[in-house]
Motif scaffolding. Structure first.
Motif, PDB file in Angstrom:
ATOM      1  N   VAL A  35       0.880  -1.171   0.000  1.00 20.29           N
ATOM      2  CA  VAL A  35       0.000   0.000   0.000  1.00 20.29           C
ATOM      3  C   VAL A  35       0.918   1.221   0.000  1.00 20.29           C
ATOM      4  O   VAL A  35       1.243   1.778   1.048  1.00 20.29           O
ATOM      5  N   THR A  36       1.350   1.607  -1.198  1.00 20.31           N
ATOM      6  CA  THR A  36       2.355   2.666  -1.322  1.00 20.31           C
ATOM      7  C   THR A  36       1.755   4.067  -1.227  1.00 20.31           C
ATOM      8  O   THR A  36       2.434   4.998  -0.821  1.00 20.31           O
ATOM      9  N   SER A  37       0.498   4.213  -1.540  1.00 19.68           N
ATOM     10  CA  SER A  37      -0.150   5.521  -1.494  1.00 19.68           C
ATOM     11  C   SER A  37      -0.445   5.906  -0.047  1.00 19.68           C
ATOM     12  O   SER A  37      -1.102   5.155   0.689  1.00 19.68           O
ATOM     13  N   SER A  38       0.030   7.075   0.348  1.00 14.93           N
ATOM     14  CA  SER A  38      -0.224   7.527   1.720  1.00 14.93           C
ATOM     15  C   SER A  38      -1.716   7.762   1.941  1.00 14.93           C
ATOM     16  O   SER A  38      -2.224   7.539   3.046  1.00 14.93           O
ATOM     17  N   GLN A  39      -2.429   8.176   0.912  1.00 16.27           N
ATOM     18  CA  GLN A  39      -3.878   8.377   1.034  1.00 16.27           C
ATOM     19  C   GLN A  39      -4.583   7.038   1.270  1.00 16.27           C
ATOM     20  O   GLN A  39      -5.490   6.945   2.095  1.00 16.27           O
ATOM     21  N   ASP A  40      -4.158   6.009   0.545  1.00 20.02           N
ATOM     22  CA  ASP A  40      -4.751   4.681   0.720  1.00 20.02           C
ATOM     23  C   ASP A  40      -4.465   4.144   2.121  1.00 20.02           C
ATOM     24  O   ASP A  40      -5.346   3.590   2.782  1.00 20.02           O
ATOM     25  N   ARG A  41      -3.230   4.326   2.585  1.00 17.14           N
ATOM     26  CA  ARG A  41      -2.879   3.869   3.937  1.00 17.14           C
ATOM     27  C   ARG A  41      -3.715   4.608   4.977  1.00 17.14           C
ATOM     28  O   ARG A  41      -4.218   3.997   5.917  1.00 17.14           O
ATOM     29  N   ALA A  42      -3.866   5.915   4.784  1.00 17.60           N
ATOM     30  CA  ALA A  42      -4.655   6.706   5.732  1.00 17.60           C
ATOM     31  C   ALA A  42      -6.104   6.231   5.756  1.00 17.60           C
ATOM     32  O   ALA A  42      -6.711   6.121   6.827  1.00 17.60           O
ATOM     33  N   LEU A  43      -6.644   5.914   4.592  1.00 19.77           N
ATOM     34  CA  LEU A  43      -8.019   5.431   4.510  1.00 19.77           C
ATOM     35  C   LEU A  43      -8.168   4.089   5.216  1.00 19.77           C
ATOM     36  O   LEU A  43      -9.099   3.884   6.003  1.00 19.77           O
ATOM     37  N   VAL A  44      -7.226   3.192   4.958  1.00 24.45           N
ATOM     38  CA  VAL A  44      -7.279   1.868   5.594  1.00 24.45           C
ATOM     39  C   VAL A  44      -7.142   2.015   7.109  1.00 24.45           C
ATOM     40  O   VAL A  44      -7.903   1.411   7.876  1.00 24.45           O
ATOM     41  N   LYS A  45      -6.207   2.823   7.561  1.00 24.48           N
ATOM     42  CA  LYS A  45      -6.010   3.019   9.008  1.00 24.48           C
ATOM     43  C   LYS A  45      -7.251   3.625   9.651  1.00 24.48           C
ATOM     44  O   LYS A  45      -7.632   3.230  10.756  1.00 24.48           O
ATOM     45  N   LYS A  46      -7.891   4.563   8.964  1.00 30.83           N
ATOM     46  CA  LYS A  46      -9.113   5.185   9.491  1.00 30.83           C
ATOM     47  C   LYS A  46     -10.210   4.131   9.662  1.00 30.83           C
ATOM     48  O   LYS A  46     -10.873   4.062  10.701  1.00 30.83           O
ATOM     49  N   LYS A  47     -10.396   3.317   8.635  1.00 27.20           N
ATOM     50  CA  LYS A  47     -11.428   2.270   8.700  1.00 27.20           C
ATOM     51  C   LYS A  47     -11.094   1.223   9.761  1.00 27.20           C
ATOM     52  O   LYS A  47     -11.984   0.735  10.463  1.00 27.20           O
ATOM     53  N   LEU A  48      -9.830   0.892   9.886  1.00 25.54           N
ATOM     54  CA  LEU A  48      -9.416  -0.064  10.919  1.00 25.54           C
ATOM     55  C   LEU A  48      -9.711   0.498  12.309  1.00 25.54           C
ATOM     56  O   LEU A  48     -10.167  -0.227  13.195  1.00 25.54           O
ATOM     57  N   LYS A  49      -9.449   1.773  12.493  1.00 29.64           N
ATOM     58  CA  LYS A  49      -9.729   2.406  13.784  1.00 29.64           C
ATOM     59  C   LYS A  49     -11.222   2.353  14.085  1.00 29.64           C
ATOM     60  O   LYS A  49     -11.630   2.030  15.206  1.00 29.64           O
ATOM     61  N   GLU A  50     -12.051   2.647  13.075  1.00 27.44           N
ATOM     62  CA  GLU A  50     -13.501   2.573  13.253  1.00 27.44           C
ATOM     63  C   GLU A  50     -13.943   1.159  13.612  1.00 27.44           C
ATOM     64  O   GLU A  50     -14.805   0.967  14.469  1.00 27.44           O
ATOM     65  N   MET A  51     -13.334   0.185  12.958  1.00 30.02           N
ATOM     66  CA  MET A  51     -13.666  -1.215  13.238  1.00 30.02           C
ATOM     67  C   MET A  51     -13.287  -1.587  14.667  1.00 30.02           C
ATOM     68  O   MET A  51     -14.044  -2.272  15.366  1.00 30.02           O
ATOM     69  N   LYS A  52     -12.118  -1.146  15.108  1.00 33.97           N
ATOM     70  CA  LYS A  52     -11.665  -1.450  16.470  1.00 33.97           C
ATOM     71  C   LYS A  52     -12.609  -0.839  17.497  1.00 33.97           C
ATOM     72  O   LYS A  52     -12.956  -1.486  18.492  1.00 33.97           O
ATOM     73  N   VAL A  53     -13.033   0.401  17.255  1.00 32.24           N
ATOM     74  CA  VAL A  53     -13.972   1.064  18.164  1.00 32.24           C
ATOM     75  C   VAL A  53     -15.284   0.288  18.208  1.00 32.24           C
ATOM     76  O   VAL A  53     -15.838   0.040  19.278  1.00 32.24           O
ATOM     77  N   SER A  54     -15.755  -0.118  17.035  1.00 30.05           N
ATOM     78  CA  SER A  54     -16.996  -0.878  16.950  1.00 30.05           C
ATOM     79  C   SER A  54     -16.876  -2.224  17.671  1.00 30.05           C
ATOM     80  O   SER A  54     -17.785  -2.631  18.400  1.00 30.05           O
ATOM     81  N   LEU A  55     -15.754  -2.891  17.471  1.00 36.44           N
ATOM     82  CA  LEU A  55     -15.531  -4.175  18.148  1.00 36.44           C
ATOM     83  C   LEU A  55     -15.471  -4.005  19.664  1.00 36.44           C
ATOM     84  O   LEU A  55     -15.996  -4.831  20.413  1.00 36.44           O
ATOM     85  N   GLU A  56     -14.848  -2.936  20.115  1.00 43.63           N
ATOM     86  CA  GLU A  56     -14.749  -2.681  21.553  1.00 43.63           C
ATOM     87  C   GLU A  56     -16.138  -2.418  22.147  1.00 43.63           C
ATOM     88  O   GLU A  56     -16.464  -2.918  23.221  1.00 43.63           O
ATOM     89  N   LYS A  57     -16.953  -1.660  21.435  1.00 38.69           N
ATOM     90  CA  LYS A  57     -18.320  -1.415  21.903  1.00 38.69           C
ATOM     91  C   LYS A  57     -19.104  -2.713  21.986  1.00 38.69           C
ATOM     92  O   LYS A  57     -19.834  -2.947  22.952  1.00 38.69           O
TER      93      LYS A  57
END
Length: 101
Positions: A35-57
């Protein structure tokens, strides 16, 4: 794919990245996966963070439900114990009372 990042599917599959592994990825690991694009990495990290929050809830909600069930089980158990400890009047007790009169 829902993030329009289909170009990374083949590499993720080749590296056996499943849901559990996905949650452990950070920026450097994503870069290593191609995942060489910094925008793509940022998008994936954002979604992963949302998933982690959802899983924790969801985990906290599950724990709360389990605690409520345990509390209810204990209450029911206590009620059963109280009922079993109450002395029941038998027919012989009732007859003895009439004989005394």
């Amino acid at each position: 794919m829902s993030l329009n990042l289909e170009q990374y599917v083949a590499e993720f599959s080749a590296q056996n990245i499943n849901g559990e592994h996905l949650l452990q990825l950070d920026g450097s690991k994503l870069k290593a996966l191609g995942v060489t694009s910094s925008q793509d990495r940022a998008l994936v990290k954002k979604k992963l963070k949302e998933m982690k929050v959802s899983l924790e809830k969801a985990r906290k909600a599950q724990e709360k439900m389990e605690k409520q069930r345990e509390k209810l089980r204990k209450k029911e158990q206590e009620q059963l114990q109280r009922k079993s400890k109450k002395p029941e009047k038998t027919s012989s007790d009732a007859t003895e009372g009439t004989n005394e009169q």
